[in-house]
Design a protein around this motif. Sequence first.
Motif, PDB file in Angstrom:
ATOM      1  N   UNK A 271       0.475  -1.174   0.290  1.00 10.17           N
ATOM      2  CA  UNK A 271      -0.105   0.298  -0.214  1.00 10.17           C
ATOM      3  C   UNK A 271       0.689   1.479   0.004  1.00 10.17           C
ATOM      4  N   UNK A 272       0.892   1.879  -1.113  1.00  5.64           N
ATOM      5  CA  UNK A 272       1.486   4.134  -1.026  1.00  5.64           C
ATOM      6  C   UNK A 272       0.760   3.827   0.301  1.00  5.64           C
ATOM      7  N   UNK A 273      -0.569   4.637   0.752  1.00  2.00           N
ATOM      8  CA  UNK A 273      -1.075   5.182   1.062  1.00  2.00           C
ATOM      9  C   UNK A 273      -1.025   5.655   2.526  1.00  2.00           C
ATOM     10  N   UNK A 274       0.114   5.251   3.245  1.00  2.00           N
ATOM     11  CA  UNK A 274       0.308   5.081   4.642  1.00  2.00           C
ATOM     12  C   UNK A 274       1.909   6.292   4.628  1.00  2.00           C
ATOM     13  N   UNK A 275       2.497   5.691   4.160  1.00  2.00           N
ATOM     14  CA  UNK A 275       3.761   6.731   3.785  1.00  2.00           C
ATOM     15  C   UNK A 275       4.237   7.078   2.628  1.00  2.00           C
ATOM     16  N   UNK A 276       5.987   7.756   2.858  1.00  2.00           N
ATOM     17  CA  UNK A 276       5.768   8.372   4.006  1.00  2.00           C
ATOM     18  C   UNK A 276       5.605   9.193   4.342  1.00  2.00           C
ATOM     19  N   UNK A 277       6.416  10.148   5.793  1.00  2.00           N
ATOM     20  CA  UNK A 277       5.525  11.230   6.105  1.00  2.00           C
ATOM     21  C   UNK A 277       6.106  12.309   5.266  1.00  2.00           C
ATOM     22  N   UNK A 278       6.961  12.566   4.649  1.00  2.00           N
ATOM     23  CA  UNK A 278       6.792  13.406   3.650  1.00  2.00           C
ATOM     24  C   UNK A 278       6.542  13.359   2.826  1.00  2.00           C
TER      25      UNK A 278
END
Length: 558
Positions: A452-459
């Motif tokens: 999944x790409x919807x969690x992070x990264x925070x940047x």
Amino acid sequence: MNALVALCHFCELHGPRTLFCTEALHPPSPSPSSQTGAPVPGDRDRDGDREGEGLTMRANSSATQRGEMCEGCRSLPASHPGFVSIDDETGIRFLSHQHPRQSQMFSVVRQACVRSLSCEVCPGREGPIFFGDEQHGFVFSHTFFIKDSLARGFQRWYSIVMVAMDRIYLINSWPFLLRHLRLTIQSLQSTALKVFDNEQGVCPQRAVRMNSVFSPAVFPHQRSGNAARSLTSLTQHPNLWASLHSSFSWLLKACGCRLTEKLLEGAPTEDTLVLIERQTEQEEMSCWEGAEGGGSSSQRHQLELEMGLNFLYDDEKLNELPGPKFRSLRHLRQVLGSAEFRHLVWHVLMGNQVIWRGADPGLIQSAFTVLKSLLPVGCVRSVPYSAQYEEAYKCNFLGLSPDVPISTHVSSSEFSVLVDVSTERSCQMSSVGDDDISSLYQFTISSANTQPTDRGPALLNKLEVALSNENLSVDVVSHCLLCLKEEWMNKVKVLFKFSKVDGRGREDTQKVLALLGATGPGEEDNLRLLKFWITGLSKTYKSHLMTAVRGGERSPSQ
């Protein structure tokens, strides 16, 4: 550039001698009294002195010194006015004569000449070397031989020295000086070699010397008084000194223009250090290519350098490319859509290979220019447009023509993403504006990645907040991205120091990650980003850390 270039010669009769000097004379700064029109005592003397600068040999034209000069020690006669060139842009005058115009510089150049032709030589006695001190200046010296059929060993020893008081400036100019001085030296050597071959064809000196009786006392006179031949005689160049004046004057001007001082607020960033390292590496490589004559390995290395160094020139080339282009990250997000944009940017930040395939090189290059702003310069390896696939270890940004096939191991890899750009058949290029890219092209993004790409990264999360806020202009978003990159590069430095340099364990590393704010939601993506960005640290920073750690380990025992 506050420096002086001199040609030196080791005379068989008198030892090291200075043959020809070129120095830069800067225009005087106007004094307050001269602006008001009041005469200053001594101005007339100084003006008269300036008129004769470079035209006579003041400190070194005594009868004794002239008497010690032979044909090989002399370049221009005492009555020769010398050479003067004026730079119209800066008003700097370049003066050339046999010796410097100032007595202080005469002693400095004299010492540099003696050291360059005696004790300060490189292995083989031909090549560059650096020496000097704060008191007598620093010297870049390049020694070389000139063929002479009447000399001992059939060659004479010369050197070209550049003297300056700024050590850092001179060292940073090493690749530039080496490349251009070698051109001058090679020109002198090739010209003298032709004269040498002609003289040997007429009268081979080796056979004459083998059949003659050797006497050390009269050895110089056994060659019909030609023990010391001038450089003009060795090269048969009628305008030799004028040519050297032009070459040395250009060298001083070009060397002074290529490096400029810039006021930096704080320490240089990692991007600045990486760009300096790449430029230095390119200059050194091109210098060695010129010396070794090139080759397949050097050409391959040059190609790799261009892959990394095109980061420097993409912005300039982008404006020259015709057709539609992506203008910013926000523009790219509007064209692709928020979900597809996040998916693509996630792959960029994770260090995966980003492949764009289409028929418009300008559009693809503009997309790379926009996407590369997300990464540190050291993490960028780009091939803007190619007719064949390049492996991921060579580039993480790859542009391909539409007919290039993608192999199965690439399309099925979770470490790559493919963006296919196809032209909309219903739209004609002439009827749609350049900015309306979504009407001209259709973009299909595909990847084998299942994470999944919807969690992070925070940047990425913070960047999307800034992009979605329409109240923020494009320039504000760019500065926001710059601050985010600096924040995460500082985290990368801490992680590199803690894990790679100090060699701490996983448990301690996890505590540091929590302290850096890299844990929690999207922790796995944050860690992948940090590990990828470690590869973008400059060699200067890594070397500095390793040196500091080794010094700290030795200090207790000492």
